[in-house]
Every structure is written in structure tokens, then in C-alpha cells.
Design an enzyme around this catalytic site. Structure first.
Site, PDB file in Angstrom:
ATOM      1  N   GLY A  70      39.949  35.819  -9.384  1.00  0.00           N
ATOM      2  CA  GLY A  70      39.467  36.019  -8.026  1.00  0.00           C
ATOM      3  C   GLY A  70      38.159  35.285  -7.846  1.00  0.00           C
ATOM      4  N   SER A  71      38.070  34.376  -6.896  1.00  0.00           N
ATOM      5  CA  SER A  71      36.911  33.498  -6.848  1.00  0.00           C
ATOM      6  C   SER A  71      36.861  32.736  -5.521  1.00  0.00           C
ATOM      7  CB  SER A  71      36.974  32.517  -8.022  1.00  0.00           C
ATOM      8  OG  SER A  71      38.267  31.923  -8.083  1.00  0.00           O
TER       9      SER A  71
END
Length: 231
Positions: free
Chosen positions: A188-189
Site C-alpha cells: 500500500g503506497s
């Protein structure tokens, strides 16, 4: 090639150790601890395979565009000054931010043909990558690429709330092609792209983009008979 080996060829190498550990623990749990725990670990292992999947993409062969460096949703399009560490001047450029959820492909791809001229890794926080301040406060990897037309583009891998590791396999002086794999962010980024002068975004906030395929900025309004390259 046997099915087992073929399946792992579709998983990014960063994920292979996690997959092996998950399935090894599942097997041990099935035999020595609990079948319920074993099945939970099998499901976890399957999710890890899914997270680290590395599909083939068809990249447009156009020297007037930028392709998305990541899968995800366009969270913001705004004017911003590129990171000072990349020495690209103090003038604002169009910055396109792409948020990657834990369900997106996390393999990152180069947005344009060119040469890598600067790299800078900055330690930082791990706040929610959807927030504006993530671009300046989170742990991140800065990349500057100089194109053959003399213009430069910056792209930034930004760690998120859950992501704790940024992998960038680029080197200064390396020649790269649009759509080429260059790294991954776990889990997640966000990816920021600073467009070259004169390029305009051709996507909208809220739009889903595909890394290595979706054109996100362009010099010209339209193209016909576009050819592609598998990458």
C-alpha cells in the site's frame, strides 16, 4: 516449464521468500499444530502470491507521452515544485499522484524512455499515503530521468501507512525504456510523477490507471495506429 516454476515466474522476486515461508508454516501447522491454522496460513500465502503478482503489460511506443509508473487510482493532479534533491529547478510542474491500495499490483514501471541521472533516498514517516503531506514527510525514493528531447521527468516512490520497504533497482547512468520494471513498494503506497515542461495530463482524478500501459500525460492531443511493446 513445469506449472510450479511457471507460477513463481509470475511473482516478483521480492515476494518469493514470503510465499515460501507462508506455505512452509502452513504445512508445519497442518502436521503439528492445527489444520485450522494451516488453512489460515494457506489463505495468507495465496494473498501474498496475489499481492506480488507481476503481469505482462503492453506499453505504447510513443515518445511524446508518459505512461503510468504504477497501478492504482489518480488521487491528485496539481502544480508542485519537484524535490530539491533532484536539481530540476524551482518552477512548478504538473504533479500526478497515484495511490496504490493493498489490492493493486505493486511492481513499479518507468514512465518514459531516457537516462537515470539522479537518485535520492529519504527516510521519513509512514503516514497515510492519501494525505498531501505524504509527498514531503513519508519515506520515499526520488528518481530523475532525462529524456532524449532534453526534458526531465521525476517520479517518486512513497511508502504508506502499511508499506515498510521501498525497492528501487535503478542506477545513475542507466538507460531505461518506458514500461520497464524498476522496483516495488510493500504494502500500500503512492507514486508521484512530475511531468516534463509542456506535457499535459490526459487522465482525471479518481481514474484507475494501469502501470506500464495507461498514458497519463501527453504532448499531443491524439494518436492513431499506436503500436505497443510487451514488458
Amino acid at each position: 516449464m513445469d506449472p510450479f516454476r511457471s507460477a513463481f515466474n509470475r511473482v516478483h522476486r521480492e515476494g518469493v521468500p514470503f510465499v515460501l515461508i507462508a506455505f512452509a508454516l502452513a504445512a508445519l501447522s497442518m502436521v503439528f499444530i492445527s489444520k485450522v491454522l494451516g488453512w489460515i496460513l494457506i489463505v495468507l500465502g495465496l494473498y501474498i502470491v496475489y499481492f506480488f503478482r507481476d503481469p505482462v503489460r503492453m506499453t505504447p511506443l510513443l515518445d511524446t507521452v508518459l505512461v503510468s509508473p504504477a497501478d492504482g487510482v489518480v488521487s491528485k493532479i496539481e502544480q508542485a515544485v519537484p524535490p530539491a534533491e533532484l536539481e530540476m529547478g524551482e518552477s512548478t510542474r504538473t504533479r500526478i499522484s497515484i495511490f496504490l491500495s493493498v489490492l493493486n499490483v505493486h511492481v513499479n514501471r518507468v514512465p518514459s524512455d531516457g537516462t537515470i541521472t539522479k537518485l535520492s533516498y529519504i527516510p521519513g514517516k509512514f503516514i497515510n499515503a492519501t494525505l498531501d503531506k505524504a509527498s514531503d514527510e513519508n519515506e520515499r525514493q526520488l528518481v530523475r530521468l532525462d529524456r532524449a528531447d532534453g526534458r526531465s521527468v521525476a517520479f517518486v516512490q512513497i511508502a504508506g501507512l502499511i508499506a515498510r520497504r521501498i525497492v528501487c533497482n535503478l542506477e545513475v547512468g542507466q538507460t531505461v525504456e518506458a514500461g520497464e520494471r524498476f522496483g516495488i513498494i510493500r504494502f500500500g503506497s503512492r507514486m508521484d510523477v512530475y511531468c516534463p515542461e509542456g506535457m499535459e495530463p490526459v487522465i482525471a482524478v479518481g481514474q484507475t490507471v494501469v502501470g506500464g500501459e495507461t498514458v497519463i500525460a501527453d504532448d499531443t492531443p491524439s494518436h492513431k495506429n499506436i503500436q505497443g511493446r510487451a514488458s
